[in-house]
Design a protein around this motif. Structure first.
Motif, PDB file in Angstrom:
ATOM      1  N   LYS A  44      -4.692   0.866  -1.124  1.00 16.70           N
ATOM      2  CA  LYS A  44      -4.156   1.236  -2.486  1.00 16.70           C
ATOM      3  C   LYS A  44      -5.473   1.419  -3.385  1.00 16.70           C
ATOM      4  N   GLU A  52      -6.801   5.105  -3.490  1.00 18.61           N
ATOM      5  CA  GLU A  52      -6.089   6.347  -3.557  1.00 18.61           C
ATOM      6  C   GLU A  52      -6.769   7.475  -4.374  1.00 18.61           C
ATOM      7  N   HIS A  76       0.741  -1.192  -0.079  1.00 22.39           N
ATOM      8  CA  HIS A  76      -0.039  -0.006   0.073  1.00 22.39           C
ATOM      9  C   HIS A  76       1.055   1.148  -0.084  1.00 22.39           C
ATOM     10  N   PRO A  77       0.384   2.211  -0.650  1.00 26.90           N
ATOM     11  CA  PRO A  77       1.302   3.454  -0.752  1.00 26.90           C
ATOM     12  C   PRO A  77       1.322   4.187   0.638  1.00 26.90           C
ATOM     13  N   GLN A 108      -0.088   5.863   5.582  1.00 22.29           N
ATOM     14  CA  GLN A 108      -0.504   5.012   4.587  1.00 22.29           C
ATOM     15  C   GLN A 108      -1.811   4.905   4.383  1.00 22.29           C
ATOM     16  N   TRP A 109      -2.408   4.579   3.171  1.00 24.27           N
ATOM     17  CA  TRP A 109      -3.730   4.273   2.821  1.00 24.27           C
ATOM     18  C   TRP A 109      -3.949   3.259   1.908  1.00 24.27           C
ATOM     19  N   ARG A 159      -6.104  13.456   3.234  1.00 25.07           N
ATOM     20  CA  ARG A 159      -4.604  13.181   3.172  1.00 25.07           C
ATOM     21  C   ARG A 159      -4.006  14.729   3.245  1.00 25.07           C
TER      22      ARG A 159
END
Length: 331
Positions: free
Chosen positions: A279, A282, A160-161, A276-277, A291
């Protein structure tokens, strides 16, 4: 609607069955009767030519095929959810979204408390479910049960980004009645003192400073181990104990409880918290907005102040030029 002869409505039932491993709990989650959920399971078994759920003693366990289906089924539903939430614009002032964010109580105290205050003005109808990091956190982010995670790098979830949010350093905290309160904190005094430590996250994770110190030759005498950072002040008051905490939190606690903050004599690097969120979320406009709010709040955090009583640099403290932020962190 059917795809490859599978009724796509059954994917929601399948996801509930795979995650709960119980017809009864799946029925409750989906607001269906148990007979209707049992019928859906029978159709799914027929389609996949597999039992999916099997009774082992008093428990229901997943078959090997069912285990393989858990992640792809959940991912498909998350992507569908993202599509259904797609809008040309997002208005925080009227949004009623509920966000689940997992982090340590340290992050909630020094950072998320300010985020929710700002959100109360910008998005008064928005709701926040703030949860403690636990051993189930990776599963929660993977499944979308938690939209956001704020954690040290070692606690982030692969796949995950993520991006760094803010940095902190370490300071020491003592009761104002402690013999250490009005003296230079030397290396020897630090290791001779009784310590209050924190092991957090439900899985008894040790903090970053404890990880670093455990690799050295000297060991702290941990008289008390707390399950979270919030309890540390109560365990310090009226004692000679010492605690090593993130500086922002130590400053907050010193002001609130009348404790004394001291410069840590150990050469510990600064650390960073990461956002972190999920994926598949997004592009969710609400997640994008939140964010942005988190980044703006982090950028405007107050600078860390120097402790009133500094550590002595005459007894092997090993402190030289400031060290760069570590990729790991405390909590």
């Amino acid at each position: 609607m059917r795809f490859n002869k599978l009724d796509l409505n059954q994917l929601v039932v399948l996801d509930a069955l795979l995650s709960t491993r119980s017809v009864g709990k799946a029925a409750e989650r989906l607001f269906l009767s148990q007979p209707a959920t049992s019928c859906a399971l029978s159709r799914l078994r027929e389609y996949f030519e597999d039992e999916l759920l099997m009774a082992v003693g008093k428990k229901q366990v997943l078959t090997p095929l069912a285990t393989e289906l858990v992640k792809p089924v959940r991912n498909v539903l998350l992507q569908i959810q993202t599509i259904t939430r797609a809008r040309p614009s997002f208005d925080p002032a009227t949004s009623t979204r509920r966000f689940t964010i997992e982090s340590s109580d340290y992050v909630i105290s020094v950072f998320l408390s300010e985020v929710v205050r700002r959100a109360a003005k910008l998005a008064p109808l928005m709701q926040f479910d703030l949860r403690a990091i636990s051993p189930q956190t990776p599963e929660h982010l993977d499944s979308g049960e938690a939209e956001l995670l704020i954690a040290p790098e070692f606690a982030t979830v692969p796949g995950h980004p993520s991006e760094p949010l803010f940095e902190d350093s370490f300071s020491c905290l003592v009761s104002s009645e402690s013999p250490l309160a009005n003296h230079d904190l030397t290396i020897d005094r630090y290791f001779d003192a009784a310590h209050v430590a924190v092991e957090w996250g439900g899985g008894r994770r040790i903090t970053f400073d404890a990880r670093l110190i455990s690799t050295g030759k000297r060991v702290r005498r941990q008289d008390v181990i707390a399950p979270n950072f919030t309890l540390v002040p109560e365990l310090l008051l009226g004692t000679a104990r010492i605690a090593t905490l993130p500086t922002r939190l130590a400053q907050q606690m010193a002001k609130r409880f009348g404790l004394r903050i001291l410069e840590c004599p150990l050469d510990l690097p600064r650390f960073a918290e990461n956002l972190q969120w999920q994926k598949y979320q997004e592009g969710d406009p609400a997640i994008v907005w939140l964010r942005k709010l988190l980044r703006e709040t982090a950028a405007q955090m107050s600078p860390m102040l120097q402790p009133a009583v500094k550590a002595s640099k005459s007894v092997g403290c090993g402190r030289g030029k400031p060290r760069p932020a570590s990729k790991s962190m405390s909590g």
